[in-house]
Design a protein around this motif. Structure first.
Motif, PDB file in Angstrom:
ATOM      1  N   MET A  45       5.683 -26.511  -0.955  1.00 56.39           N
ATOM      2  CA  MET A  45       6.075 -25.215  -1.480  1.00 56.39           C
ATOM      3  C   MET A  45       5.020 -24.742  -2.473  1.00 56.39           C
ATOM      4  O   MET A  45       4.398 -25.547  -3.152  1.00 56.39           O
ATOM      5  CB  MET A  45       7.414 -25.334  -2.213  1.00 56.39           C
ATOM      6  N   GLY A  67      11.800 -20.849  -9.907  1.00 56.04           N
ATOM      7  CA  GLY A  67      12.658 -20.911  -8.716  1.00 56.04           C
ATOM      8  C   GLY A  67      13.511 -22.159  -8.644  1.00 56.04           C
ATOM      9  O   GLY A  67      14.332 -22.294  -7.742  1.00 56.04           O
ATOM     10  N   GLU A  68      13.335 -23.088  -9.582  1.00 55.99           N
ATOM     11  CA  GLU A  68      14.195 -24.275  -9.543  1.00 55.99           C
ATOM     12  C   GLU A  68      15.266 -24.191 -10.624  1.00 55.99           C
ATOM     13  O   GLU A  68      15.112 -23.505 -11.623  1.00 55.99           O
ATOM     14  CB  GLU A  68      13.390 -25.570  -9.660  1.00 55.99           C
ATOM     15  N   SER A  69      16.358 -24.915 -10.383  1.00 54.98           N
ATOM     16  CA  SER A  69      17.465 -24.876 -11.334  1.00 54.98           C
ATOM     17  C   SER A  69      17.103 -25.680 -12.587  1.00 54.98           C
ATOM     18  O   SER A  69      16.228 -26.554 -12.548  1.00 54.98           O
ATOM     19  CB  SER A  69      18.737 -25.449 -10.697  1.00 54.98           C
ATOM     20  N   ALA A 109      18.927 -27.911 -13.985  1.00 51.86           N
ATOM     21  CA  ALA A 109      19.288 -29.318 -13.760  1.00 51.86           C
ATOM     22  C   ALA A 109      18.192 -30.038 -12.975  1.00 51.86           C
ATOM     23  O   ALA A 109      17.846 -31.181 -13.287  1.00 51.86           O
ATOM     24  CB  ALA A 109      20.623 -29.405 -13.027  1.00 51.86           C
ATOM     25  N   ALA A 110      17.633 -29.373 -11.948  1.00 49.73           N
ATOM     26  CA  ALA A 110      16.580 -29.990 -11.145  1.00 49.73           C
ATOM     27  C   ALA A 110      15.327 -30.200 -11.981  1.00 49.73           C
ATOM     28  O   ALA A 110      14.682 -31.257 -11.913  1.00 49.73           O
ATOM     29  CB  ALA A 110      16.271 -29.121  -9.921  1.00 49.73           C
ATOM     30  N   ALA A 121      13.652 -33.797 -12.856  1.00 46.59           N
ATOM     31  CA  ALA A 121      12.252 -34.086 -12.522  1.00 46.59           C
ATOM     32  C   ALA A 121      11.508 -34.641 -13.734  1.00 46.59           C
ATOM     33  O   ALA A 121      10.506 -35.338 -13.587  1.00 46.59           O
ATOM     34  CB  ALA A 121      11.573 -32.823 -12.008  1.00 46.59           C
ATOM     35  N   CYS A 145      23.175 -26.204 -12.950  1.00 43.78           N
ATOM     36  CA  CYS A 145      22.900 -26.447 -11.530  1.00 43.78           C
ATOM     37  C   CYS A 145      22.704 -25.156 -10.747  1.00 43.78           C
ATOM     38  O   CYS A 145      22.105 -25.171  -9.676  1.00 43.78           O
ATOM     39  CB  CYS A 145      24.003 -27.289 -10.899  1.00 43.78           C
ATOM     40  N   ILE A 146      23.235 -24.025 -11.259  1.00 40.55           N
ATOM     41  CA  ILE A 146      23.063 -22.766 -10.520  1.00 40.55           C
ATOM     42  C   ILE A 146      22.385 -21.690 -11.373  1.00 40.55           C
ATOM     43  O   ILE A 146      22.553 -20.501 -11.149  1.00 40.55           O
ATOM     44  CB  ILE A 146      24.392 -22.227  -9.920  1.00 40.55           C
ATOM     45  N   THR A 147      21.606 -22.155 -12.369  1.00 38.69           N
ATOM     46  CA  THR A 147      20.832 -21.214 -13.168  1.00 38.69           C
ATOM     47  C   THR A 147      19.368 -21.644 -13.113  1.00 38.69           C
ATOM     48  O   THR A 147      19.048 -22.797 -13.381  1.00 38.69           O
ATOM     49  CB  THR A 147      21.322 -21.218 -14.638  1.00 38.69           C
ATOM     50  N   ASN A 148      18.511 -20.719 -12.741  1.00 36.89           N
ATOM     51  CA  ASN A 148      17.095 -21.068 -12.608  1.00 36.89           C
ATOM     52  C   ASN A 148      16.369 -21.052 -13.956  1.00 36.89           C
ATOM     53  O   ASN A 148      16.761 -20.332 -14.873  1.00 36.89           O
ATOM     54  CB  ASN A 148      16.398 -20.083 -11.657  1.00 36.89           C
TER      55      ASN A 148
END
Lengths: 100, 407
Positions: free
Chosen positions: A13, A32-34, A36-37, A41, A82-85
């Motif tokens: 990506m 573009g990533e949440s 939480a992600a 990382a 988890c659903i917020t970038n």
């Protein structure tokens, strides 16, 4: 390394790096990533402490349903990580049992 | 703002409906609480026997482009807080939308199987691990244990393996009111044997493995090897369960125990296995709170995964003008959800006088076709569940119950 860089099926990506702050420490994340992600990382799993027993909590359902992953974002409480970038210069703080 | 159709949920069902209706000239709005459209498509990645790799993320991006090209107004990152008659939709930003027709395509959520230690950071629903791995491209952990044996958990195990994650094993959940049959070795083996026919892709290798030990299928769990059998190189332990998940502030280990064929643990043989992540899979259930809040009547159908809104063959609920499509109507694959969405888009366009009603029959036929061709079936006896659903609808209508008089 928690990031998946060499995948047999999924192509790479294009990601634009941004900087976020979690509990006062700067971390690199990608647009573009949440939240939480991005934190995972960076090896961060503990996102908040529960109100009654101050037990650690992290991402559970990943679809914004269980509310276990909520954090304070730029002063706004209980944002579901988890659903917020992430955004560049986003200031994220974990929520502690005491001030909940 | 007034629309011809308001779609709630931008997953495979919602996006298909919005694109369909808009392509016939309807003015459509779509609302979704996630940062990006796609819903559960975003994490999907599996190989299908005829068509090759199904990459849900790519499909989602194509559909998002189609939404824009057909002029659908997208409220991405917005939540629906209320639906009032007939029909006003309120969003969390205070905005109000109006339409005679609403599609609730809210999808599914995962059933919980509480296990001691499951609130520790590092323990997560298997679907969360799927999104992290295939969409965000972040490993949910370095060493992962999976609890629960079903099409989704096996599919995610394979995806984790492809992403270079060490999966230490797939285990049964401990016996509880929540795990029910999922904790019984003998019931899981007969379940897997039955699914081998229904889901050729996912269970192809496993069926092959079971075939190596044909006696297992016949005599049940008694002879299932304690060391497990490997699927994609991952041990599948149908005779071991996870008693608890442990760690100081996050997951550090699990306690594994062998069980009898009925699922009774052998307390003398507890083993500790180091892991930093545990994925729990309890199966999916239709997410119908919003439909319930809007007054749609529901019915419980085990074969479809739980409570679903009663709906007509055209997917209209007991509330006139409110439609449903996708996993809210029962747990099936994304391809079925997409056809159900097409059906609602076509039906609403026909009601608006934009297309001929003849197209509805064709769209209904496409749903049946997609169901018959499904590579992965999440529920056993889907067809029986669908029949029950239609039967309940007929009964409901024959009683002539109406919640709201036609206005």
């Amino acid at each position: 390394m928690m990031r998946i860089t060499d995948h047999p099926i999924l192509e790479d990506m294009e990601k634009r790096p941004v900087t976020i702050t979690f509990n006062g420490v700067d971390y690199q994340a990608y647009e573009g990533e949440s939240i939480a992600a991005a934190l995972l990382a960076n090896h961060i799993r503990v996102l908040r402490y529960s109100e009654k027993n101050r037990e650690p909590r992290g991402i559970y359902c990943g679809i914004g349903h269980c509310y276990e992953c909520r954090v304070t974002v730029d002063g706004k409480r209980s944002v579901r990580s988890c659903i917020t970038n992430v955004r560049d210069q986003m200031c994220i703080e974990s929520q502690d049992g005491d001030d909940s | 703002m007034k629309y011809d159709l308001i779609v709630i949920g931008a997953g495979p069902a919602g996006m298909s409906a919005a694109i369909k209706a808009a392509s016939y000239g309807a003015k459509v709005a779509i609302i979704d609480e996630n940062p990006s459209a796609g819903g559960k498509l975003l994490g999907q990645l599996h190989k299908e026997p005829k068509s090759g790799w199904w990459h849900g993320g790519k499909t989602a991006r194509k559909m998002e482009t189609n939404l824009r090209q057909t002029g659908v107004t997208c409220f991405q990152g917005k939540e629906v807080w209320a639906i009032y008659p007939r029909w006003k939709v309120f969003m969390n930003n205070g905005e109000e939308l109006q339409s005679e027709y609403i599609l609730i395509a809210s999808g599914a959520a995962e059933k919980a199987i509480p296990i001691p230690g499951w609130t520790l950071p590092g323990a997560m629903a298997v679907g969360a691990a799927q999104t992290l791995t295939n969409y965000h491209r972040v490993k949910p952990g370095r060493k992962i244990a999976i609890i629960g044996v079903d099409p989704l958990s096996l599919s995610v195990a394979h995806q984790l393996k492809m992403a270079g994650v060490h999966v230490v094993g797939i285990f049964l959940p401990p016996d509880s009111v929540f795990s029910k049959d999922k904790s019984s070795p003998s019931k899981m083996i007969s379940y897997l044997s039955s699914m081998a026919h229904a889901a050729p892709n996912l269970f192809f290798k496993m069926a092959g493995n079971l075939a190596k030990y044909p006696f297992i299928q016949h005599v049940g769990a008694k002879f299932y090897p304690r060391f497990g059998m490997k699927i994609w190189g991952i041990p599948l332990y149908l005779r071991k369960t996870v008693l608890e998940i442990g760690g100081a502030v996050q997951v550090e280990h699990i306690k594994v125990i062998p069980v009898s064929q009925e699922g009774i643990p052998n307390e003398d043989r507890v083993k500790t296995v180091d892991v930093d992540c545990v994925c729990i899979s309890g199966g999916l259930y239709p997410l119908m709170e919003l439909a319930g809040a809007a007054g749609c009547e529901s019915v419980y159908i085990e074969e479809l995964g739980g409570h679903i809104p009663l709906h007509s063959p055209e997917m209209e609920t007991t509330q006139p003008g409110i439609y449903v499509a996708g996993n809210i109507t029962g747990i099936e694959s994304a391809k079925v959800a997409m056809e159900q969405g097409d059906l609602v888009g076509t039906t609403v366009a026909a009601k608006l006088g934009l297309v001929s009603c003849n197209l509805i029959d064709e769209a209904q036929e496409n749903v049946i076709q997609a169901r018959e061709n499904a590579v992965i079936t999440f529920q056993q006896n889907i067809a029986a569940g669908r029949e029950k659903s239609q039967q309940y609808w007929k009964e409901y209508n024959s009683k002539g119950v109406k919640l709201y008089a036609d206005s």
